[in-house]
Scaffold this active site. Structure first.
Site, PDB file in Angstrom:
ATOM      1  N   ASP A 129       0.862  -1.184   0.000  1.00 22.70           N
ATOM      2  CA  ASP A 129       0.000   0.000   0.000  1.00 22.70           C
ATOM      3  C   ASP A 129       0.902   1.239   0.000  1.00 22.70           C
ATOM      4  O   ASP A 129       1.696   1.429   0.910  1.00 22.70           O
ATOM      5  CB  ASP A 129      -0.882  -0.036   1.265  1.00 22.70           C
ATOM      6  N   ASP A 180      -3.296   2.101  -5.552  1.00 13.62           N
ATOM      7  CA  ASP A 180      -2.048   2.058  -4.763  1.00 13.62           C
ATOM      8  C   ASP A 180      -1.928   0.835  -3.873  1.00 13.62           C
ATOM      9  O   ASP A 180      -1.080   0.788  -3.000  1.00 13.62           O
ATOM     10  CB  ASP A 180      -1.908   3.349  -3.938  1.00 13.62           C
ATOM     11  N   GLU A 181      -2.791  -0.148  -4.090  1.00 21.97           N
ATOM     12  CA  GLU A 181      -2.849  -1.268  -3.154  1.00 21.97           C
ATOM     13  C   GLU A 181      -2.980  -2.585  -3.903  1.00 21.97           C
ATOM     14  O   GLU A 181      -3.785  -2.693  -4.826  1.00 21.97           O
ATOM     15  CB  GLU A 181      -4.117  -1.072  -2.317  1.00 21.97           C
TER      16      GLU A 181
END
Ligand code: DCP
Ligand code: MG
Length: 364
Positions: free
Chosen positions: A10, A105-106
């Protein structure tokens, strides 16, 4: 069976970090990305300097500026964040063939079968973090564990710029002390219900019989039973495709008048916008959808193709019209409203090559 090796990655204050990378003058100053404080904008994210003032994701921008008077709020540049996200994935795929994106983003990686770094998931996570730092000038936090649930908890454990591993033999001790609020899906309401059962940690939760949990929480009860023991059998699914995204709300008392419904719809659209922002990198909206459930529990959904794909999906007049048409079908009091989008996946890799690794900000 061998325990699996799952990594959850993340990025740290993602949109804000990308903006800072693109403009180093911003380093060290409180910064957020989101809508303007003059309008009814909300904060998408804030850097850690701004978080020190209490600025948070999903907060009204006006409130954020009140908390942090020097706050600079930049408008989001989704194309840029999407391109960075694709660069993340290029690196992930050097280490794992099983990669499941959760948002820009993960992601989860299953590296059980990887032979990189002598097969050590912790070394792989460390190397991925080092490469993202040197090649993309960004930091990400990583969690390593035998399953998705624990890997996600672990990536948050040392955030920002952290790495944390929960080895299989450490799971029992780790979960015993883990506050139930760290379980994804346990929000304020569930946490409060658990508190009334005398439960603060997963260790406490382990003492509650399965039947009691199912009684109180329905199907989620049996999930809680497993999670409390650090068990989570969910696979890393490389291409889980969403077909739609929606938000809905049941009203305490049925809505009678169209203007009230429109007002409720506007709040739903704001929420839909926030949710959609997180997956906008991977999906494009193709239809607007309205769901109406009447006081007598009959329901109807109405959807409409977006004629001009380039247009903004969130145009309230279009949604208002759709609501009016849907409501007219039954015309009675309304107990629930929903707003949603049908989606199509964006072509992968289409603009992955357009972003220079370093160099001037896009567009200069
Ligand atoms: N986002 C958003 N609205 C929200 C939450 C997030 O638009 N309510 C966007 C902006 C974030 C990005 O998604 O940069 C990633 O979300 P995260 O929850 O991972 O938050 P950050 O990466 O910003 O911060 P953290 O360091 O806590 O991961
Ligand atoms: Mg993040």
């Amino acid at each position: 069976m061998e325990p699996r090796k799952i990594i959850h990655i993340d990025a740290d204050s993602f949109y804000a970090s990308v903006e800072t990378r693109e403009n180093p003058d911003l380093v060290g100053r409180p910064l957020a990305v989101g809508g303007s404080a003059e309008g009814r904008g909300v904060i998408a994210t804030a850097n850690y300097e701004a978080r020190a003032f209490g600025v948070r994701s999903a907060m009204a921008s006006a409130r954020a500026v009140a908390l942090c008077p020097g706050l600079l709020i930049l408008p989001p540049r989704f194309d840029l964040y999407r391109a960075v996200s694709r660069q993340f994935h290029t690196i992930f795929h050097d280490y794992a063939s099983l990669v499941e994106p959760l948002s820009l983003d993960e992601a989860y990686l299953d590296v059980s079968a990887s032979t990189r770094c002598q097969g050590s998931a912790t070394l792989i996570a460390a190397e991925i973090r080092a490469r993202i730092r040197s090649e993309l000038a960004l930091t990400v936090s990583a969690g390593v564990a035998p399953n998705k649930f624990l890997a996600k908890v672990a990536s948050d454990w040392r955030k920002p710029d952290g790495l944390f591993t929960i080895a299989p033999e450490q799971v029992a001790q780790f979960v015993a002390a883990l506050p139930v609020a760290r379980i994804s899906g346990v929000g304020r309401v569930t946490a409060e219900k658990l508190r009334r059962l005398g439960v603060a940690t997963c260790g406490d939760l382990q003492a509650i019989p399965l039947e009691t949990l199912v009684q109180r929480f329905g199907r989620y009860g049996s999930r809680l039973f497993e999670l409390a023991r650090g068990e989570d059998g969910r696979r890393v699914q490389p291409s889980r495709l969403r077909k739609s995204i929606s938000v809905e709300r049941t009203f305490a008392t049925d809505l009678q008048q169209l203007p009230d419904m429109i007002e409720a719809l506007d709040a739903l659209l704001a929420e839909l916008e926030r949710r959609f922002a997180r997956i906008a990198g991977s999906y494009a909206p193709i239809k607007r959808v309205i769901k109406v459930k009447y006081g007598d529990f009959t329901q109807t959904t109405l959807e409409e193709m977006m004629v001009d794909r380039a247009q903004e999906w969130n145009r309230p007049p279009e949604f208002h019209r759709l609501l009016e048409a849907a409501w007219a079908r039954g015309g009675g009091p309304v107990r629930l409203l929903g707003a949603g989008l049908r989606l199509r996946p964006r072509a992968a890799g289409a603009d992955a090559q357009q972003l220079p690794l370093f160099g001037p900000p896009a567009g200069e």
